[in-house]
Motif scaffolding. Structure first.
Motif, PDB file in Angstrom:
ATOM      1  N   THR A   1      -2.326  11.370  -8.265  1.00 38.05           N
ATOM      2  CA  THR A   1      -3.238  10.234  -8.215  1.00 38.05           C
ATOM      3  C   THR A   1      -2.555   9.020  -8.836  1.00 38.05           C
ATOM      4  N   THR A   2      -3.032   7.863  -8.461  1.00 34.84           N
ATOM      5  CA  THR A   2      -2.512   6.619  -9.011  1.00 34.84           C
ATOM      6  C   THR A   2      -3.620   5.578  -9.012  1.00 34.84           C
ATOM      7  N   GLY A   3      -3.558   4.679  -9.947  1.00 30.46           N
ATOM      8  CA  GLY A   3      -4.557   3.629 -10.053  1.00 30.46           C
ATOM      9  C   GLY A   3      -4.143   2.383  -9.287  1.00 30.46           C
TER      10      GLY A   3
ATOM     11  N   GLY B   1       0.806  -1.214   0.000  1.00 29.59           N
ATOM     12  CA  GLY B   1       0.000   0.000   0.000  1.00 29.59           C
ATOM     13  C   GLY B   1       0.840   1.265   0.000  1.00 29.59           C
ATOM     14  N   LEU B   2       1.926   1.270   0.784  1.00 28.85           N
ATOM     15  CA  LEU B   2       2.793   2.445   0.834  1.00 28.85           C
ATOM     16  C   LEU B   2       3.504   2.669  -0.502  1.00 28.85           C
ATOM     17  N   GLU B   3       3.927   1.588  -1.152  1.00 29.69           N
ATOM     18  CA  GLU B   3       4.564   1.732  -2.456  1.00 29.69           C
ATOM     19  C   GLU B   3       3.581   2.270  -3.484  1.00 29.69           C
ATOM     20  N   LEU B   4       2.327   1.823  -3.398  1.00 37.23           N
ATOM     21  CA  LEU B   4       1.323   2.326  -4.327  1.00 37.23           C
ATOM     22  C   LEU B   4       1.065   3.808  -4.102  1.00 37.23           C
ATOM     23  N   ILE B   5       1.003   4.222  -2.839  1.00 33.12           N
ATOM     24  CA  ILE B   5       0.772   5.640  -2.545  1.00 33.12           C
ATOM     25  C   ILE B   5       1.973   6.490  -2.960  1.00 33.12           C
ATOM     26  N   SER B   6       3.182   5.988  -2.701  1.00 35.71           N
ATOM     27  CA  SER B   6       4.383   6.761  -3.046  1.00 35.71           C
ATOM     28  C   SER B   6       4.564   6.913  -4.548  1.00 35.71           C
ATOM     29  N   SER B   7       3.961   6.014  -5.333  1.00 36.82           N
ATOM     30  CA  SER B   7       4.088   6.128  -6.789  1.00 36.82           C
ATOM     31  C   SER B   7       3.357   7.351  -7.327  1.00 36.82           C
TER      32      SER B   7
END
Length: 342
Positions: free
Chosen positions: A209-211, A195-201
């Motif tokens: 924003t990110t999907g 989750g943190l990697e997805l948010i940091s992207s």
């Protein structure tokens, strides 16, 4: 002889110890879970424009000896600060919310409080003494104070403290405290890491924003990372063998232990087991879709008589209305005809 009233006594907080052992300073380490930090940051974003900081309660667990505290959850507590005058905290709200959280998570306990500011002032001492008091506080354990700086454009800075009573009189002890820094670490598992990697992207995108990636994309990314790590290790080993880089005994032992954990299985067996696993997954997915279809069909068949009855009822009433409307012109025509004959 010196006047005893001129001395300032500082007592470092001690945690409870088993009989026959010396008490130790508690806690020695604080572990912070990412979800607690996200709750604090969300509270800071929703604060009023005239508030410099917001506060809240920290929940978590303690080790048996009290030397480690793990912060797992947090919730906001309304409060009002008037500069250099007074502070008002909704204590009744805090008690009610704490009771509800402890009912939902019986394993968690009150461990302290947080503030979205690095500043420590007299109001911080008052709130700290409230959270560390007997009864509704953390006594006999010292309350943990977590500060999270949320200044726009600056890096988020986190600190953790415990307190010791300070004051020459009993009245002064109530609104005074000595904050003692304690080490901390932010610990997260594999689920939180994804989750943190997805948010940091999202930090590299203009719209921030990110999907959400699919399972296949996540598997592809994990395999790519493993291949990159294997390539780096291979380059390091080759450079050591070619005497281009000094060897490291600790790193070599670590690589040996890591390779020893790999199962010694024939690649053909691994491929066969993987294909069997894929087939099992496909069968389970097919069965799940079939069951979902059967449930949907059963619901439609069960509600079909109700829908049909409702349609028939509306059709009968509509037909009567139409017949009534058609009869009126007939009577008018007959009446006209009779009057014409007369």
């Amino acid at each position: 002889m010196a006047d005893q009233g001129s001395f300032l006594h500082l007592a470092r907080p001690l945690g409870p110890a088993p009989p026959g052992t010396q008490p130790t300073t508690a806690p020695l380490n604080v572990v912070i879970q990412p979800q607690a930090l996200f709750s604090i940051l969300d509270h800071s974003l929703r604060r009023n424009a005239d508030q410099d900081r917001v506060i809240g309660t920290l929940l978590g667990v303690r080790s048996e000896d009290g030397s480690e505290v793990e912060i797992r959850n947090a919730f906001a507590v309304p409060h009002t600060e008037i500069e250099n005058e007074q502070v008002e905290v909704e204590m009744e709200y805090q008690k009610n919310m704490l009771s509800l959280h402890l009912k939902a998570n019986p394993r968690e306990v009150l461990v302290g409080w947080y503030a979205t500011s690095s500043e420590l002032n007299q109001f911080s001492a008052l709130i700290q003494n409230f959270y560390g008091s007997q009864g509704d506080g953390t006594y006999p354990h010292p309350a943990v104070h977590l500060t999270v700086s949320t200044n726009p454009g600056e890096d988020i800075e986190t600190r953790t403290y415990v307190s010791a009573p300070v004051g020459v009189t009993t009245e002064r002890i109530q609104d005074s405290a000595s904050f003692i820094p304690v080490p901390y670490e932010i610990r997260y598992g594999e689920a939180e890491k994804s989750g943190l990697e997805l948010i940091s992207s999202a930090k590299d995108r203009d719209d921030r924003t990110t999907g959400v990636i699919t399972d296949v994309q996540s598997l592809e990314r994990a395999i790519t990372e493993v291949l990159d790590m294997l390539e780096r290790v291979s380059e390091y080993v080759n450079s050591v063998l070619d005497e281009e880089r000094p060897p490291s005994t600790a790193l070599g032992q670590f690589l040996i232990n890591a390779l020893a954990l790999a199962p010694k299985v024939d690649p053909a067996d691994i491929e066969r087991d993987f294909n069997n696993h894929i087939q099992d997954v496909l069968v389970i997915s097919y069965l799940a879709n079939t069951i979902r279809t059967q449930i949907d069909l059963s619901n439609r068949l069960a509600t079909a008589p109700l829908v049909t009855g409702a349609l028939e009822g509306s059709g009968v009433s509509g037909g009567a209305a139409v017949d009534g409307q058609q009869q009126k012109p007939g009577r008018d025509q007959r009446g006209s005809k009779g009057r014409g004959q007369q």
